[in-house]
Design an enzyme around this catalytic site. Sequence first.
Site, PDB file in Angstrom:
ATOM      1  N   ARG A 121      -7.503  11.039 -59.329  1.00  0.00           N
ATOM      2  CA  ARG A 121      -6.386  11.976 -59.091  1.00  0.00           C
ATOM      3  C   ARG A 121      -6.684  12.941 -57.955  1.00  0.00           C
ATOM      4  NH1 ARG A 121      -5.142  12.244 -65.349  1.00  0.00           N
ATOM      5  NH2 ARG A 121      -3.968  10.291 -65.211  1.00  0.00           N
TER       6      ARG A 121
ATOM      7  N   GLN B 275      14.892  16.313 -42.340  1.00  0.00           N
ATOM      8  CA  GLN B 275      16.020  17.215 -42.046  1.00  0.00           C
ATOM      9  C   GLN B 275      15.884  17.830 -40.645  1.00  0.00           C
ATOM     10  OE1 GLN B 275      18.420  17.265 -44.211  1.00  0.00           O
ATOM     11  NE2 GLN B 275      19.734  18.768 -43.212  1.00  0.00           N
TER      12      GLN B 275
ATOM     13  N   GLY C 113      19.644  13.295 -37.503  1.00  0.00           N
ATOM     14  CA  GLY C 113      19.953  11.869 -37.643  1.00  0.00           C
ATOM     15  C   GLY C 113      18.799  10.971 -37.243  1.00  0.00           C
TER      16      GLY C 113
ATOM     17  N   GLU D  45      -1.316   6.625 -60.727  1.00  0.00           N
ATOM     18  CA  GLU D  45      -2.469   7.339 -61.327  1.00  0.00           C
ATOM     19  C   GLU D  45      -2.000   8.533 -62.168  1.00  0.00           C
ATOM     20  OE1 GLU D  45      -6.127   7.619 -59.215  1.00  0.00           O
ATOM     21  OE2 GLU D  45      -5.743   5.763 -58.131  1.00  0.00           O
TER      22      GLU D  45
ATOM     23  N   THR E 141       1.961   9.868 -63.827  1.00  0.00           N
ATOM     24  CA  THR E 141       3.171  10.479 -63.262  1.00  0.00           C
ATOM     25  C   THR E 141       3.077  12.006 -63.333  1.00  0.00           C
ATOM     26  OG1 THR E 141       4.252  10.510 -65.415  1.00  0.00           O
ATOM     27  CG2 THR E 141       4.584   8.528 -64.065  1.00  0.00           C
TER      28      THR E 141
HETATM   29  C1  LIG Z   1       2.815   1.088 -55.715  1.00  0.00           C
HETATM   30  C2  LIG Z   1       2.104   1.162 -57.032  1.00  0.00           C
HETATM   31  C3  LIG Z   1       0.751   0.907 -57.098  1.00  0.00           C
HETATM   32  C4  LIG Z   1       0.086   0.947 -58.338  1.00  0.00           C
HETATM   33  N1  LIG Z   1      -1.239   0.604 -58.410  1.00  0.00           N
HETATM   34  C5  LIG Z   1      -1.814   0.431 -59.634  1.00  0.00           C
HETATM   35  C6  LIG Z   1      -3.115  -0.151 -59.752  1.00  0.00           C
HETATM   36  O1  LIG Z   1      -3.768  -0.496 -58.768  1.00  0.00           O
HETATM   37  N2  LIG Z   1      -3.624  -0.339 -61.007  1.00  0.00           N
HETATM   38  C7  LIG Z   1      -2.934   0.012 -62.134  1.00  0.00           C
HETATM   39  O2  LIG Z   1      -3.458  -0.191 -63.230  1.00  0.00           O
HETATM   40  N3  LIG Z   1      -1.691   0.574 -62.055  1.00  0.00           N
HETATM   41  C8  LIG Z   1      -1.116   0.783 -60.829  1.00  0.00           C
HETATM   42  N4  LIG Z   1       0.145   1.310 -60.735  1.00  0.00           N
HETATM   43  C9  LIG Z   1       0.873   1.648 -61.972  1.00  0.00           C
HETATM   44  C10 LIG Z   1       1.153   3.137 -62.135  1.00  0.00           C
HETATM   45  O3  LIG Z   1      -0.016   3.835 -62.442  1.00  0.00           O
HETATM   46  C11 LIG Z   1       2.251   3.272 -63.211  1.00  0.00           C
HETATM   47  O4  LIG Z   1       3.455   2.860 -62.599  1.00  0.00           O
HETATM   48  C12 LIG Z   1       2.391   4.686 -63.748  1.00  0.00           C
HETATM   49  O5  LIG Z   1       1.270   5.030 -64.517  1.00  0.00           O
HETATM   50  C13 LIG Z   1       3.649   4.872 -64.599  1.00  0.00           C
HETATM   51  O6  LIG Z   1       3.784   3.845 -65.548  1.00  0.00           O
HETATM   52  P1  LIG Z   1       5.192   3.067 -65.681  1.00  0.00           P
HETATM   53  O7  LIG Z   1       5.576   2.649 -64.310  1.00  0.00           O
HETATM   54  O8  LIG Z   1       5.053   2.034 -66.706  1.00  0.00           O
HETATM   55  O9  LIG Z   1       6.225   4.186 -66.149  1.00  0.00           O
HETATM   56  P2  LIG Z   1       6.485   4.633 -67.668  1.00  0.00           P
HETATM   57  O10 LIG Z   1       5.208   4.954 -68.343  1.00  0.00           O
HETATM   58  O11 LIG Z   1       7.384   3.655 -68.305  1.00  0.00           O
HETATM   59  O12 LIG Z   1       7.293   5.981 -67.432  1.00  0.00           O
HETATM   60  C14 LIG Z   1       8.698   6.038 -67.164  1.00  0.00           C
HETATM   61  C15 LIG Z   1       9.110   7.502 -67.125  1.00  0.00           C
HETATM   62  O13 LIG Z   1       8.871   8.112 -68.415  1.00  0.00           O
HETATM   63  C16 LIG Z   1       8.016   9.230 -68.257  1.00  0.00           C
HETATM   64  N5  LIG Z   1       7.125   9.334 -69.422  1.00  0.00           N
HETATM   65  C17 LIG Z   1       6.448   8.338 -70.044  1.00  0.00           C
HETATM   66  N6  LIG Z   1       5.736   8.831 -71.063  1.00  0.00           N
HETATM   67  C18 LIG Z   1       5.924  10.160 -71.070  1.00  0.00           C
HETATM   68  C19 LIG Z   1       5.459  11.224 -71.883  1.00  0.00           C
HETATM   69  N7  LIG Z   1       4.610  11.030 -72.910  1.00  0.00           N
HETATM   70  N8  LIG Z   1       5.904  12.479 -71.621  1.00  0.00           N
HETATM   71  C20 LIG Z   1       6.773  12.711 -70.587  1.00  0.00           C
HETATM   72  N9  LIG Z   1       7.254  11.741 -69.792  1.00  0.00           N
HETATM   73  C21 LIG Z   1       6.836  10.482 -70.030  1.00  0.00           C
HETATM   74  C22 LIG Z   1       7.230   8.967 -66.987  1.00  0.00           C
HETATM   75  O14 LIG Z   1       6.695  10.168 -66.434  1.00  0.00           O
HETATM   76  C23 LIG Z   1       8.287   8.326 -66.114  1.00  0.00           C
HETATM   77  O15 LIG Z   1       9.088   9.318 -65.535  1.00  0.00           O
HETATM   78  C24 LIG Z   1       0.809   1.316 -59.503  1.00  0.00           C
HETATM   79  C25 LIG Z   1       2.176   1.605 -59.416  1.00  0.00           C
HETATM   80  C26 LIG Z   1       2.835   1.511 -58.209  1.00  0.00           C
HETATM   81  C27 LIG Z   1       4.331   1.751 -58.186  1.00  0.00           C
END
Ligand SMILES: Cc1cc2nc3c(=O)[nH]c(=O)nc-3n(C[C@H](O)[C@H](O)[C@H](O)COP(=O)(O)OP(=O)(O)OC[C@H]3O[C@@H](n4cnc5c(N)ncnc54)[C@H](O)[C@@H]3O)c2cc1C
Length: 393
Positions: free
Chosen positions: A256, A349, A353, A376, A378
Amino acid sequence: MTGARVGSALTDEQAAVRDLVEEFAAEEVRPNAAEADETETFPEDVWDGLAELGLTGLTVPEEYGGFGADKTTYAVVNEALAHGSLAVATALSVHCLATSCIAEFGTEAQREAWLPEMAETGRPVGMFCLSEPQAGSNPAQMATTATYDPEADEYVLNGEKQWITNGRRGGVAIVFAKAAGEGDADSDELDDAITQFLVPADTDGFEVGKKEEKLGLRASDTTGITFDDCRVPAENRLTEEGKGLSAAFRTLTEGRIGIAAQAVGVAQAALDEATSYAEEREQFDRPIGDIQTIRHKLAEMSTDVSAARLLVREACRQAEAGEDYRVAASKAKYRASEAAMSVTNEAVQIHGGYGYTTEFDVERLYRDAKITEIYEGTTEIQKTIIARGVFGE
Ligand SMILES: Cc1cc2nc3c(=O)[nH]c(=O)nc-3n(C[C@H](O)[C@H](O)[C@H](O)COP(=O)(O)OP(=O)(O)OC[C@H]3O[C@@H](n4cnc5c(N)ncnc54)[C@H](O)[C@@H]3O)c2cc1C
């Protein structure tokens, strides 16, 4: 970069590394970032350049041929690289997650077998396979299993990972799976059994899935990975059975700091672009940079970047002092990713354009910035961690 950089109380060595990486990013990374984004191609020549600079061994201890960087150096490298390209910085930080797992949780034999090559040549490229289609914010919900086969002394991996950075270019993966020791696949017991494995990408049953089409970070290679009766020797286990999830969280806390620093790098790049543009663009017979509204925007952007950088430095300081820096790392990631979003938005902004076209870098920076609020952990998950700190939980 424009303006004095707050938070730059670095040692001479840290400042020298920062200057070196800034120069590399400006000369080798940034000029090709737009094309790499457009063609969705990872710049392998840049990767080789990173290896030559020793950066692919950034978090590898010196005794295994690495850089052995402290947290502050790790952060300044991430910021400087992301100033050139977030896609490149992301690929490096995920490679570093993999080398950190091997360095911290591996046996001596595993360290000797993998770390020197990964540090010195950047190959095999590392991957970190935690997320799954149904398990993102809550990785404990993962469904991938690793069943022990006592006759072969191997684990058999089955399941599906998603969003794996370096998915197609990677050569070795840190894979998290629910281990069923002694072949016991009872699902209740599996809940606490998350275990880390080191899996070479050329293992039978290791299948790279479709490449994701993304809003930003398009030069970074993101794919699914499926394990279909993928057999790994028991000696490829990185932690004891059931110790994988806490190890993942430890690694992600370190990571992080890197993502927060990358967000600062993206925001700084957008601030720099907007400042130059404001100096050059004329409306009403004067540069728009003479208009108070634009000057105030730049003042706010500059303050956001400085504040975010200071939070990153504070998280590094706590980590280097051996303190529990989980809350500090979350604060840095939360605030720096928010700064990346707002600063890139204002940079578009200020470009008017033109900022909405691919002719100017701010368009890409704006699209790239969003991911820093998602991967890593949200923003919502960072706030959950910070709130625990508020209540002393
Ligand atoms: C470009 C990219 C690269 C990535 N690289 C890797 C990688 O190399 N290795 C790997 O393992 N992962 C990787 N990830 C995965 C990334 O870490 C996950 O997308 C992230 O942790 C969120 O999980 P999710 O997408 O399943 O969303 P979800 O967990 O389904 O969340 C959906 C929404 O609900 C919210 N939410 C969920 N639970 C809670 C809670 N308890 N309280 C409040 N809000 C909540 C979230 O904040 C979000 O807004 C990558 C993702 C992307 C898009």
